[in-house]
Design a protein around this motif. Structure first.
Motif, PDB file in Angstrom:
ATOM      1  N   PHE A 164       0.890  -1.107   0.113  1.00 27.34           N
ATOM      2  CA  PHE A 164       0.145   0.034  -0.067  1.00 27.34           C
ATOM      3  C   PHE A 164       0.821   1.167   0.032  1.00 27.34           C
ATOM      4  O   PHE A 164       0.502   2.379  -0.775  1.00 27.34           O
ATOM      5  N   LEU A 165       1.849   1.417   0.642  1.00 22.70           N
ATOM      6  CA  LEU A 165       2.961   2.484   0.838  1.00 22.70           C
ATOM      7  C   LEU A 165       3.600   2.631  -0.394  1.00 22.70           C
ATOM      8  O   LEU A 165       4.515   3.645  -0.396  1.00 22.70           O
ATOM      9  N   ARG A 166       3.839   1.714  -1.034  1.00 18.00           N
ATOM     10  CA  ARG A 166       4.572   2.007  -2.272  1.00 18.00           C
ATOM     11  C   ARG A 166       4.437   2.998  -3.111  1.00 18.00           C
ATOM     12  O   ARG A 166       3.464   3.211  -3.442  1.00 18.00           O
ATOM     13  N   GLY A 167       5.582   3.887  -3.493  1.00 17.45           N
ATOM     14  CA  GLY A 167       5.344   5.009  -4.152  1.00 17.45           C
ATOM     15  C   GLY A 167       4.925   6.206  -3.310  1.00 17.45           C
ATOM     16  O   GLY A 167       4.864   7.188  -4.078  1.00 17.45           O
ATOM     17  N   PHE A 188      -8.380  21.698   6.782  1.00 12.40           N
ATOM     18  CA  PHE A 188      -8.073  20.972   5.490  1.00 12.40           C
ATOM     19  C   PHE A 188      -9.427  20.852   4.737  1.00 12.40           C
ATOM     20  O   PHE A 188      -9.250  21.309   3.492  1.00 12.40           O
ATOM     21  N   ARG A 189     -10.742  20.465   5.128  1.00  8.78           N
ATOM     22  CA  ARG A 189     -11.652  20.412   4.422  1.00  8.78           C
ATOM     23  C   ARG A 189     -12.070  21.662   3.686  1.00  8.78           C
ATOM     24  O   ARG A 189     -12.804  21.617   2.587  1.00  8.78           O
ATOM     25  N   TYR A 190     -11.657  22.955   3.985  1.00  9.89           N
ATOM     26  CA  TYR A 190     -12.086  24.153   3.139  1.00  9.89           C
ATOM     27  C   TYR A 190     -11.103  24.578   2.455  1.00  9.89           C
ATOM     28  O   TYR A 190     -11.041  25.476   1.649  1.00  9.89           O
ATOM     29  N   ARG A 191      -9.804  23.842   2.297  1.00  7.49           N
ATOM     30  CA  ARG A 191      -8.713  24.292   1.386  1.00  7.49           C
ATOM     31  C   ARG A 191      -8.876  23.601  -0.058  1.00  7.49           C
ATOM     32  O   ARG A 191      -9.585  22.534  -0.076  1.00  7.49           O
ATOM     33  N   ASN A 192      -8.050  23.936  -0.771  1.00  4.77           N
ATOM     34  CA  ASN A 192      -7.708  23.285  -2.098  1.00  4.77           C
ATOM     35  C   ASN A 192      -6.226  22.805  -2.149  1.00  4.77           C
ATOM     36  O   ASN A 192      -5.494  23.384  -3.011  1.00  4.77           O
ATOM     37  N   PRO A 193      -5.879  21.875  -1.508  1.00  2.00           N
ATOM     38  CA  PRO A 193      -4.530  21.356  -1.326  1.00  2.00           C
ATOM     39  C   PRO A 193      -4.131  20.717  -2.751  1.00  2.00           C
ATOM     40  O   PRO A 193      -4.883  19.928  -3.306  1.00  2.00           O
ATOM     41  N   VAL A 194      -2.635  20.862  -2.735  1.00  2.00           N
ATOM     42  CA  VAL A 194      -2.102  20.115  -4.050  1.00  2.00           C
ATOM     43  C   VAL A 194      -1.987  18.576  -3.470  1.00  2.00           C
ATOM     44  O   VAL A 194      -1.520  18.081  -2.373  1.00  2.00           O
ATOM     45  N   ALA A 195      -2.607  17.618  -4.512  1.00  5.33           N
ATOM     46  CA  ALA A 195      -2.540  16.056  -3.973  1.00  5.33           C
ATOM     47  C   ALA A 195      -2.237  15.366  -5.132  1.00  5.33           C
ATOM     48  O   ALA A 195      -2.416  15.776  -6.212  1.00  5.33           O
ATOM     49  N   GLY A 196      -2.417  14.225  -4.991  1.00  8.58           N
ATOM     50  CA  GLY A 196      -2.042  13.263  -5.877  1.00  8.58           C
ATOM     51  C   GLY A 196      -1.754  11.824  -5.525  1.00  8.58           C
ATOM     52  O   GLY A 196      -1.872  11.577  -4.319  1.00  8.58           O
ATOM     53  N   PRO A 197      -1.832  10.753  -6.322  1.00 12.19           N
ATOM     54  CA  PRO A 197      -1.506   9.290  -5.951  1.00 12.19           C
ATOM     55  C   PRO A 197      -0.389   9.264  -5.076  1.00 12.19           C
ATOM     56  O   PRO A 197      -0.241   8.209  -4.373  1.00 12.19           O
ATOM     57  N   ASP A 198       0.568  10.093  -4.990  1.00  9.62           N
ATOM     58  CA  ASP A 198       1.946   9.817  -4.552  1.00  9.62           C
ATOM     59  C   ASP A 198       1.913  10.302  -2.842  1.00  9.62           C
ATOM     60  O   ASP A 198       2.560   9.933  -2.320  1.00  9.62           O
ATOM     61  N   ALA A 199       0.648  10.792  -2.628  1.00 12.27           N
ATOM     62  CA  ALA A 199       0.388  11.349  -1.200  1.00 12.27           C
ATOM     63  C   ALA A 199      -0.464  10.399  -0.741  1.00 12.27           C
ATOM     64  O   ALA A 199      -1.452   9.862  -1.133  1.00 12.27           O
ATOM     65  N   LEU A 200      -0.124  10.095   0.781  1.00 14.33           N
ATOM     66  CA  LEU A 200      -0.738   9.388   1.532  1.00 14.33           C
ATOM     67  C   LEU A 200      -1.630  10.133   2.491  1.00 14.33           C
ATOM     68  O   LEU A 200      -1.016  11.029   3.250  1.00 14.33           O
ATOM     69  N   PHE A 201      -2.956  10.158   2.647  1.00 13.51           N
ATOM     70  CA  PHE A 201      -3.943  11.016   3.726  1.00 13.51           C
ATOM     71  C   PHE A 201      -4.002  10.115   4.866  1.00 13.51           C
ATOM     72  O   PHE A 201      -4.700   8.865   4.857  1.00 13.51           O
TER      73      PHE A 201
END
Length: 356
Positions: free
Chosen positions: A220-223, A262-275
């Motif tokens: 799961f944490l790969r990448g 966080f729920r009211y922001r527009n953060p930079v995200a993607g598949p390489d980020a784990l929330f």
């Protein structure tokens, strides 16, 4: 429901603002907030309803009464009322016209139901009814359940009958008692060593060379190149310690966010980020909403919670469950410590999986 006689969200804490709020035959207990209360109150006042309190909950009781007087059942009336209500809530409704029945619903607020011998229970959290039941039903947001005797029937947001399976909880009921201590908080301070042991138990290989997280896929944490943690209150402070551990040992860039921001922001995200969503109850509204936002942004997700099959544990891609048992004290102690231990296991898990 264990919110009777609570302090009011709107208005001063007083007897007239306490729960239940009653309108004719309809009685309502409510944990949460009606965000469009002014608009609805004006509408009900124009229809002739008089308000005897300052609390937003009285709006719910008047609305449901209004729909019942138009020929709808208690369940249908509650469904129609909550189509118009905005906000977060866990609600229990009764009517003298349908004795023996309780209608409950939830949205962004914790609510559990359970069956005993010839009886049903509803509460905001497991410990309140732990002495009386061992199997609990967790509703999804916008579910409605009717409790009638020892029968529970559930409909989803579309009004379709659904099955929400009962989940066995292995907490000892004595864990929700003071056990000779003067205060719950004092008892829970002394329970921290056991909470640490239980949270770590079974999560290391026999030679202590690798961490085994039962609900985390080994790949799961790969990448993962960065980790975003969101939490509120005490869980936020446990997350700050988690950030330091992960960056020090795992070498993964980590940031900690207040879930309510966080729920009211527009953060930079993607598949390489784990929330990572952290919540003792697994039902914290802001953290749950932050998790939903992260998933919509395409992030992988992991929950850290003390309650398996809570909302956050169900909606996360994987979960690390702390084993602190029920925490009654408002100032969190053993849950904080158990969360730090959960981060410790994740911290060790990260470099082992990194690059594989």
């Amino acid at each position: 429901m264990n919110d009777g006689d609570r302090w009011a969200t709107h208005g001063e804490p007083s007897e007239r603002n306490a729960h239940p709020q009653v309108s004719g035959p309809v009685s309502v207990v409510h944990n949460g907030i009606v965000e469009n209360c002014r608009e609805l109150k004006d509408e009900l006042s124009a229809a002739g309803y008089e308000f005897c309190s300052d609390t937003d909950t009285e709006i719910i009781s008047h609305m449901i009464r209004d729909f019942t007087e138009k020929g709808n059942s208690l369940l249908q009336s509650a469904q129609k009322a909550f189509e118009k209500i905005e906000g977060s809530y866990a609600v229990a409704v009764m009517s003298d016209a349908e004795p023996g029945k309780v209608v409950v619903t939830r949205r962004f607020s914790p609510l559990v139901i359970a069956c005993g011998e010839g009886e049903c229970f509803v509460a905001s959290d497991i410990p309140a009814i732990l002495p009386y039941a061992r199997e609990f039903v967790f509703l999804e947001d916008n579910d409605f359940a009717v409790l009638d005797g020892n029968v529970i029937s559930v409909t989803d947001v579309n009004g379709e009958v659904v099955e929400r399976s009962a989940v066995a909880v292995d907490w000892d009921s004595s864990a929700a008692e003071k056990s000779g201590y003067r205060h719950y908080m004092l008892k829970e301070i002394f329970e921290q060593p056991q909470a640490i042991f239980d949270t770590l138990r079974g999560r290391f290989t026999a030679d202590m060379g690798e961490v085994v997280l039962e609900n985390v896929d080994p790949s799961f944490l790969r990448g993962t190149k960065r980790i975003i943690i969101a939490a509120c209150g005490t869980s936020y402070h446990a997350s700050l310690i988690g950030k330091y551990m992960i960056e020090e040992v795992a070498g993964v860039n980590t940031q900690v966010e207040l879930a309510s921001e966080f729920r009211y922001r527009n953060p930079v995200a993607g598949p390489d980020a784990l929330f990572v969503a952290v919540s003792q109850s697994g039902e914290t509204a802001d953290t749950s909403e932050a998790l939903l936002k992260a998933k919509n942004l395409g992030m992988n997700s992991l929950g850290i919670t003390n309650v398996m099959l809570s909302k956050i544990s169900r909606e996360s891609d994987c979960v690390i469950t702390t084993k602190a048992g029920p925490e009654i004290g408002v100032a969190s102690t053993k849950s904080f410590t158990a969360q730090v231990m959960a981060f410790y296991t994740l911290n060790i898990h990260c470099p082992l999986k990194k690059g594989r």
